[in-house]
Design a protein around this motif. Structure first.
Motif, PDB file in Angstrom:
ATOM      1  N   LEU A 180       0.818  -1.080   0.138  1.00  0.00           N
ATOM      2  CA  LEU A 180      -0.083   0.027   0.106  1.00  0.00           C
ATOM      3  C   LEU A 180       1.050   1.333   0.069  1.00  0.00           C
ATOM      4  O   LEU A 180       0.246   2.140  -0.567  1.00  0.00           O
ATOM      5  CB  LEU A 180      -1.041   0.086   1.094  1.00  0.00           C
ATOM      6  N   LYS A 181       2.041   1.282   0.486  1.00  0.00           N
ATOM      7  CA  LYS A 181       2.826   2.434   0.822  1.00  0.00           C
ATOM      8  C   LYS A 181       3.360   2.685  -0.578  1.00  0.00           C
ATOM      9  O   LYS A 181       3.201   3.683  -1.165  1.00  0.00           O
ATOM     10  CB  LYS A 181       3.962   2.100   1.608  1.00  0.00           C
ATOM     11  N   GLN A 182       3.974   1.536  -1.346  1.00  0.00           N
ATOM     12  CA  GLN A 182       4.186   2.013  -2.787  1.00  0.00           C
ATOM     13  C   GLN A 182       3.175   2.344  -3.852  1.00  0.00           C
ATOM     14  O   GLN A 182       3.587   3.257  -4.455  1.00  0.00           O
ATOM     15  CB  GLN A 182       4.780   0.666  -3.548  1.00  0.00           C
ATOM     16  N   MET A 183       1.971   2.120  -3.507  1.00  0.00           N
ATOM     17  CA  MET A 183       0.902   2.269  -4.360  1.00  0.00           C
ATOM     18  C   MET A 183       0.445   3.760  -3.874  1.00  0.00           C
ATOM     19  O   MET A 183       0.426   4.701  -4.919  1.00  0.00           O
ATOM     20  CB  MET A 183      -0.305   1.501  -4.004  1.00  0.00           C
ATOM     21  N   THR A 184       0.707   4.256  -2.829  1.00  0.00           N
ATOM     22  CA  THR A 184       0.291   5.586  -2.257  1.00  0.00           C
ATOM     23  C   THR A 184       1.567   6.367  -2.942  1.00  0.00           C
ATOM     24  O   THR A 184       0.968   7.737  -3.329  1.00  0.00           O
ATOM     25  CB  THR A 184       0.573   5.710  -0.834  1.00  0.00           C
ATOM     26  N   TYR A 185       2.627   6.022  -2.869  1.00  0.00           N
ATOM     27  CA  TYR A 185       3.880   7.063  -3.401  1.00  0.00           C
ATOM     28  C   TYR A 185       3.701   7.157  -4.956  1.00  0.00           C
ATOM     29  O   TYR A 185       3.938   8.313  -5.470  1.00  0.00           O
ATOM     30  CB  TYR A 185       5.103   6.208  -3.201  1.00  0.00           C
ATOM     31  N   PHE A 186       3.194   5.925  -5.841  1.00  0.00           N
ATOM     32  CA  PHE A 186       2.941   6.208  -7.112  1.00  0.00           C
ATOM     33  C   PHE A 186       1.751   7.018  -7.474  1.00  0.00           C
ATOM     34  O   PHE A 186       2.023   7.942  -8.220  1.00  0.00           O
ATOM     35  CB  PHE A 186       2.798   4.751  -7.533  1.00  0.00           C
ATOM     36  N   ILE A 187       0.952   6.937  -6.820  1.00  0.00           N
ATOM     37  CA  ILE A 187      -0.534   7.697  -7.038  1.00  0.00           C
ATOM     38  C   ILE A 187      -0.127   9.207  -6.820  1.00  0.00           C
ATOM     39  O   ILE A 187      -0.682  10.178  -7.473  1.00  0.00           O
ATOM     40  CB  ILE A 187      -1.622   7.095  -6.271  1.00  0.00           C
ATOM     41  N   THR A 188       0.700   9.344  -5.793  1.00  0.00           N
ATOM     42  CA  THR A 188       0.917  10.937  -5.409  1.00  0.00           C
ATOM     43  C   THR A 188       1.786  11.472  -6.446  1.00  0.00           C
ATOM     44  O   THR A 188       1.572  12.595  -6.795  1.00  0.00           O
ATOM     45  CB  THR A 188       1.555  10.795  -3.920  1.00  0.00           C
ATOM     46  N   ILE A 189       2.873  10.745  -6.925  1.00  0.00           N
ATOM     47  CA  ILE A 189       3.643  11.110  -7.986  1.00  0.00           C
ATOM     48  C   ILE A 189       2.789  11.601  -9.176  1.00  0.00           C
ATOM     49  O   ILE A 189       3.082  12.606  -9.834  1.00  0.00           O
ATOM     50  CB  ILE A 189       4.685  10.214  -8.531  1.00  0.00           C
ATOM     51  N   VAL A 190       2.001  10.681  -9.633  1.00  0.00           N
ATOM     52  CA  VAL A 190       1.009  11.041 -10.674  1.00  0.00           C
ATOM     53  C   VAL A 190       0.303  12.234 -10.434  1.00  0.00           C
ATOM     54  O   VAL A 190       0.087  13.143 -11.399  1.00  0.00           O
ATOM     55  CB  VAL A 190      -0.010   9.850 -11.111  1.00  0.00           C
ATOM     56  N   LYS A 191      -0.284  12.236  -9.158  1.00  0.00           N
ATOM     57  CA  LYS A 191      -0.937  13.432  -8.959  1.00  0.00           C
ATOM     58  C   LYS A 191      -0.349  14.687  -9.047  1.00  0.00           C
ATOM     59  O   LYS A 191      -0.888  15.861  -9.730  1.00  0.00           O
ATOM     60  CB  LYS A 191      -1.591  13.348  -7.413  1.00  0.00           C
ATOM     61  N   TYR A 192       0.915  14.869  -8.592  1.00  0.00           N
ATOM     62  CA  TYR A 192       1.636  16.251  -8.492  1.00  0.00           C
ATOM     63  C   TYR A 192       2.701  16.376  -9.878  1.00  0.00           C
ATOM     64  O   TYR A 192       3.220  17.385 -10.248  1.00  0.00           O
ATOM     65  CB  TYR A 192       2.456  16.096  -7.519  1.00  0.00           C
ATOM     66  N   HIS A 193       2.694  15.130 -10.761  1.00  0.00           N
ATOM     67  CA  HIS A 193       3.333  15.322 -11.796  1.00  0.00           C
ATOM     68  C   HIS A 193       4.887  15.506 -11.528  1.00  0.00           C
ATOM     69  O   HIS A 193       5.548  16.257 -12.349  1.00  0.00           O
ATOM     70  CB  HIS A 193       2.730  16.087 -13.178  1.00  0.00           C
ATOM     71  N   SER A 194       5.402  15.136 -10.447  1.00  0.00           N
ATOM     72  CA  SER A 194       6.817  15.580 -10.092  1.00  0.00           C
ATOM     73  C   SER A 194       7.173  14.637  -8.781  1.00  0.00           C
ATOM     74  O   SER A 194       6.411  14.655  -8.031  1.00  0.00           O
ATOM     75  CB  SER A 194       6.747  17.054  -9.737  1.00  0.00           C
ATOM     76  N   PHE A 195       8.439  14.363  -8.979  1.00  0.00           N
ATOM     77  CA  PHE A 195       8.915  13.369  -7.943  1.00  0.00           C
ATOM     78  C   PHE A 195       9.107  14.581  -6.782  1.00  0.00           C
ATOM     79  O   PHE A 195       8.889  14.141  -5.399  1.00  0.00           O
ATOM     80  CB  PHE A 195      10.190  12.849  -8.071  1.00  0.00           C
ATOM     81  N   SER A 196       9.543  15.720  -6.867  1.00  0.00           N
ATOM     82  CA  SER A 196      10.103  16.468  -5.829  1.00  0.00           C
ATOM     83  C   SER A 196       8.700  17.000  -5.119  1.00  0.00           C
ATOM     84  O   SER A 196       8.771  17.010  -3.904  1.00  0.00           O
ATOM     85  CB  SER A 196      10.798  17.609  -6.343  1.00  0.00           C
ATOM     86  N   LYS A 197       7.755  17.221  -5.726  1.00  0.00           N
ATOM     87  CA  LYS A 197       6.436  18.014  -5.179  1.00  0.00           C
ATOM     88  C   LYS A 197       5.729  16.659  -4.355  1.00  0.00           C
ATOM     89  O   LYS A 197       5.423  16.791  -3.465  1.00  0.00           O
ATOM     90  CB  LYS A 197       5.714  18.720  -6.406  1.00  0.00           C
ATOM     91  N   ALA A 198       5.789  15.361  -5.023  1.00  0.00           N
ATOM     92  CA  ALA A 198       5.484  14.528  -4.269  1.00  0.00           C
ATOM     93  C   ALA A 198       6.132  14.175  -3.198  1.00  0.00           C
ATOM     94  O   ALA A 198       5.286  13.797  -2.126  1.00  0.00           O
ATOM     95  CB  ALA A 198       5.102  13.259  -5.272  1.00  0.00           C
ATOM     96  N   ALA A 199       7.270  14.224  -3.126  1.00  0.00           N
ATOM     97  CA  ALA A 199       8.120  13.975  -1.920  1.00  0.00           C
ATOM     98  C   ALA A 199       7.844  14.836  -0.613  1.00  0.00           C
ATOM     99  O   ALA A 199       7.489  14.464   0.356  1.00  0.00           O
ATOM    100  CB  ALA A 199       9.486  14.043  -2.305  1.00  0.00           C
ATOM    101  N   ARG A 200       7.669  16.212  -1.213  1.00  0.00           N
ATOM    102  CA  ARG A 200       7.429  17.120  -0.220  1.00  0.00           C
ATOM    103  C   ARG A 200       5.805  17.008   0.473  1.00  0.00           C
ATOM    104  O   ARG A 200       5.674  16.953   1.733  1.00  0.00           O
ATOM    105  CB  ARG A 200       7.265  18.420  -0.865  1.00  0.00           C
ATOM    106  N   ALA A 201       4.805  16.450  -0.541  1.00  0.00           N
ATOM    107  CA  ALA A 201       3.599  16.143   0.005  1.00  0.00           C
ATOM    108  C   ALA A 201       3.553  15.016   1.010  1.00  0.00           C
ATOM    109  O   ALA A 201       2.839  14.693   1.954  1.00  0.00           O
ATOM    110  CB  ALA A 201       2.630  15.990  -1.320  1.00  0.00           C
ATOM    111  N   LEU A 202       4.425  14.106   0.807  1.00  0.00           N
ATOM    112  CA  LEU A 202       4.493  12.832   1.757  1.00  0.00           C
ATOM    113  C   LEU A 202       5.171  12.890   2.599  1.00  0.00           C
ATOM    114  O   LEU A 202       5.385  11.954   3.586  1.00  0.00           O
ATOM    115  CB  LEU A 202       5.221  11.670   0.591  1.00  0.00           C
TER     116      LEU A 202
END
Length: 300
Positions: free
Chosen positions: A3-25
């Protein structure tokens, strides 16, 4: 794949960015990148096509995003239902409301609290930010009281009552001399209505259009209470649901019925059919249904 990996993947798609997703997570970007790389190795195929400007989903990535998104939504729903069970008789009951139902709903909340004193109520307006259906399906509310007829196989929509629209006007207004008012009588006076996007306003306007009339609208407001205040201050007259104004007008205002069969509406109580509700919430649902069991045809 967890579930953690899926959450990370979905967040990356949501923000279209690894850096923005990392900050959100609230994790580091290298940790996020490593997690996605491990997921891609585990699946044996890339999920994202990385370029200097943006990220694109591969075919497998699109499939995973669609299915993982649904799975995480189901997990969130499950967590909500489990928490409701854990809370037992100390549950927070969240209801989406229309303004005109406040008076009778307040009475039923008080009655429910006599049996379940530890329950808390949160009332929200679901109409301004999201659709009623979306709020229900996302489990943001336990139920809604609405004048929108929701036709969806997942939703139980119980008709509570039908109410007429009435004209609210000052006691000294010339139209007060009439027992009932025609729409033609309202076309030459300043009219106060809700916002054009609101279903109540749309229904009123359709009634005028049905007989080729155009009202003189001078104020468009969000709240019935403001419409009532404007009438009280001499700004015009308004059309409101009968259930809202009955026994709730200041001594300077009165209301009259309108001679038009289109100007009435049904109020529904809606909730998700297959959602698990604790007994305290089901008891409140039953209280609402029983309250209108004998008055379901019309309030007048």
């Amino acid at each position: 794949m967890d579930l953690k990996q899926m959450t990370y993947f979905i967040t990356i798609v949501k923000y279209h960015s690894f850096s923005k997703a990392a900050r959100a997570l609230h994790i580091s970007q290298p940790s996020l990148s490593n997690s996605i790389q491990n997921l891609e190795r585990e699946l044996g195929t890339p999920l994202l096509e990385r370029t200097t400007r943006n990220l694109q989903l591969t075919e497998v990535g699109k499939l995973l995003y669609e299915r993982a998104n649904k799975m995480l939504q189901e997990m969130n729903i499950l967590q909500e239902e489990i928490q409701d069970i854990i809370d037992g008789d100390r549950v927070e009951i969240i209801i989406g409301m229309i303004e005109s139902a406040n008076r009778w709903f307040a009475r039923l909340m008080y009655e429910h609290k006599q049996t379940y004193p530890h329950n808390d109520f949160t009332l929200i307006d679901t109409l301004y930010s999201k659709t009623v259906l979306e709020a229900l399906l996302r489990y943001e509310v336990h139920a809604v009281v609405t004048n929108q007829e929701i036709i969806d196989e997942t939703i139980e929509a119980v008709p509570l009552y039908t109410e007429k629209f009435v004209v609210v006007l000052p006691n000294n207004h010339p139209l007060m001399l009439r027992e009932n008012i025609d729409l033609q009588d309202l076309c030459n006076v300043p009219l106060i209505l809700g916002m054009p996007s609101f279903q109540t306003c749309s229904q009123i306007m359709r009634a005028f259009e049905h007989i080729d009339l155009k009202p003189q609208i001078e104020f468009q407001i969000e709240r019935f209470e403001m419409a009532k205040i404007l009438v009280e201050n001499g700004a015009g007259i308004t059309i409101l649901p009968e259930n809202y104004v009955k026994d709730a007008l200041p001594s300077t205002l009165s209301y009259r019925y309108i001679n038009n069969d289109l100007l009435q509406r049904t109020v529904y109580f809606c909730y998700v059919k297959n959602r698990h509700f604790p007994s305290a919430i089901l008891s409140f649902f039953l209280l609402i249904k029983n309250n209108f069991k004998t008055t379901r045809v019309q309030i007048s």
